[in-house]
Design a protein around this motif. Structure first.
Motif, PDB file in Angstrom:
ATOM      1  N   LEU A   1     -10.846  13.948  30.435  1.00  0.00           N
ATOM      2  CA  LEU A   1     -10.761  14.620  29.137  1.00  0.00           C
ATOM      3  C   LEU A   1     -12.072  14.505  28.369  1.00  0.00           C
ATOM      4  N   SER A   2     -12.685  13.342  28.377  1.00  0.00           N
ATOM      5  CA  SER A   2     -13.956  13.189  27.670  1.00  0.00           C
ATOM      6  C   SER A   2     -15.061  13.994  28.340  1.00  0.00           C
ATOM      7  N   ASN A   3     -15.054  14.065  29.664  1.00  0.00           N
ATOM      8  CA  ASN A   3     -16.044  14.889  30.359  1.00  0.00           C
ATOM      9  C   ASN A   3     -15.829  16.373  30.068  1.00  0.00           C
ATOM     10  N   PHE A   4     -14.584  16.797  29.997  1.00  0.00           N
ATOM     11  CA  PHE A   4     -14.274  18.183  29.658  1.00  0.00           C
ATOM     12  C   PHE A   4     -14.741  18.510  28.246  1.00  0.00           C
ATOM     13  N   LEU A   5     -14.524  17.595  27.308  1.00  0.00           N
ATOM     14  CA  LEU A   5     -14.959  17.828  25.935  1.00  0.00           C
ATOM     15  C   LEU A   5     -16.482  17.864  25.832  1.00  0.00           C
ATOM     16  N   LEU A   6     -17.160  17.106  26.677  1.00  0.00           N
ATOM     17  CA  LEU A   6     -18.622  17.173  26.697  1.00  0.00           C
ATOM     18  C   LEU A   6     -19.094  18.538  27.175  1.00  0.00           C
ATOM     19  N   TRP A   7     -18.442  19.069  28.200  1.00  0.00           N
ATOM     20  CA  TRP A   7     -18.801  20.412  28.676  1.00  0.00           C
ATOM     21  C   TRP A   7     -18.449  21.465  27.635  1.00  0.00           C
ATOM     22  N   LEU A   8     -17.465  21.198  26.810  1.00  0.00           N
ATOM     23  CA  LEU A   8     -17.052  22.147  25.775  1.00  0.00           C
ATOM     24  C   LEU A   8     -18.085  22.252  24.653  1.00  0.00           C
ATOM     25  N   THR A   9     -18.934  21.249  24.499  1.00  0.00           N
ATOM     26  CA  THR A   9     -19.951  21.316  23.451  1.00  0.00           C
ATOM     27  C   THR A   9     -21.008  22.378  23.738  1.00  0.00           C
ATOM     28  N   ILE A  10     -21.196  22.746  24.990  1.00  0.00           N
ATOM     29  CA  ILE A  10     -22.199  23.771  25.325  1.00  0.00           C
ATOM     30  C   ILE A  10     -21.787  25.137  24.784  1.00  0.00           C
ATOM     31  N   PRO A  11     -20.550  25.627  25.039  1.00  0.00           N
ATOM     32  CA  PRO A  11     -20.179  26.916  24.420  1.00  0.00           C
ATOM     33  C   PRO A  11     -20.069  26.861  22.903  1.00  0.00           C
ATOM     34  N   ILE A  12     -19.706  25.696  22.358  1.00  0.00           N
ATOM     35  CA  ILE A  12     -19.652  25.570  20.899  1.00  0.00           C
ATOM     36  C   ILE A  12     -21.053  25.709  20.317  1.00  0.00           C
ATOM     37  N   GLY A  13     -22.037  25.053  20.929  1.00  0.00           N
ATOM     38  CA  GLY A  13     -23.413  25.203  20.493  1.00  0.00           C
ATOM     39  C   GLY A  13     -23.911  26.620  20.661  1.00  0.00           C
ATOM     40  N   PHE A  14     -23.495  27.283  21.738  1.00  0.00           N
ATOM     41  CA  PHE A  14     -23.876  28.675  21.953  1.00  0.00           C
ATOM     42  C   PHE A  14     -23.319  29.572  20.855  1.00  0.00           C
ATOM     43  N   MET A  15     -22.060  29.353  20.478  1.00  0.00           N
ATOM     44  CA  MET A  15     -21.455  30.167  19.423  1.00  0.00           C
ATOM     45  C   MET A  15     -22.131  29.914  18.070  1.00  0.00           C
ATOM     46  N   LEU A  16     -22.468  28.664  17.785  1.00  0.00           N
ATOM     47  CA  LEU A  16     -23.162  28.380  16.535  1.00  0.00           C
ATOM     48  C   LEU A  16     -24.566  28.987  16.530  1.00  0.00           C
ATOM     49  N   ALA A  17     -25.251  28.921  17.645  1.00  0.00           N
ATOM     50  CA  ALA A  17     -26.585  29.515  17.721  1.00  0.00           C
ATOM     51  C   ALA A  17     -26.513  31.033  17.617  1.00  0.00           C
ATOM     52  N   HIS A  18     -25.475  31.613  18.148  1.00  0.00           N
ATOM     53  CA  HIS A  18     -25.325  33.070  18.100  1.00  0.00           C
ATOM     54  C   HIS A  18     -25.063  33.556  16.677  1.00  0.00           C
ATOM     55  N   GLN A  19     -24.520  32.705  15.819  1.00  0.00           N
ATOM     56  CA  GLN A  19     -24.279  33.094  14.443  1.00  0.00           C
ATOM     57  C   GLN A  19     -25.576  33.197  13.628  1.00  0.00           C
ATOM     58  N   PHE A  20     -26.628  32.480  14.056  1.00  0.00           N
ATOM     59  CA  PHE A  20     -27.879  32.514  13.333  1.00  0.00           C
ATOM     60  C   PHE A  20     -28.770  33.692  13.701  1.00  0.00           C
ATOM     61  N   ILE A  21     -28.398  34.431  14.731  1.00  0.00           N
ATOM     62  CA  ILE A  21     -29.230  35.554  15.176  1.00  0.00           C
ATOM     63  C   ILE A  21     -28.947  36.781  14.339  1.00  0.00           C
TER      64      ILE A  21
END
Length: 92
Positions: free
Chosen positions: A72-92
């Motif tokens: 579960l913790s490893n899955f949540l770590l992998w989940l931070t990549i799309p979350i960061g992508f979505m946050l970065a996409h909001q600044f464009i």
């Protein structure tokens, strides 16, 4: 075995996060002159996930953790990549 799972996951997901951020910051495909450094926001979001993972396993011993908690913790770590992508996409 459990430490190999956690450290291997941190290393592999870190390289994947770096390569994804680098790929999209360079402008993906077909845009040679566009540099969008906002996509490097993926890396601090991933680093926050690593800090939470480190805090979780420093509080409880890794040997005492179940494989489900590690998964579960490893899955949540992998989940931070799309979350960061979505946050970065909001600044464009």
């Amino acid at each position: 075995m459990k430490s190999i799972l956690v450290m291997g996951n941190v290393t592999i997901s870190g390289f994947v996060a770096l390569f994804i951020a680098w790929f999209f910051a360079e402008g993906a495909l077909g845009e040679a002159d566009a540099l969008t450094p906002e996509f490097f926001l993926i890396l601090p979001i991933w680093a926050i996930g690593v800090l939470f993972l480190w805090r979780f396993f420093s509080k409880d011993k890794l040997a005492d953790s179940s494989y489900f908690k590690i998964f579960l913790s490893n899955f949540l770590l992998w989940l931070t990549i799309p979350i960061g992508f979505m946050l970065a996409h909001q600044f464009i």
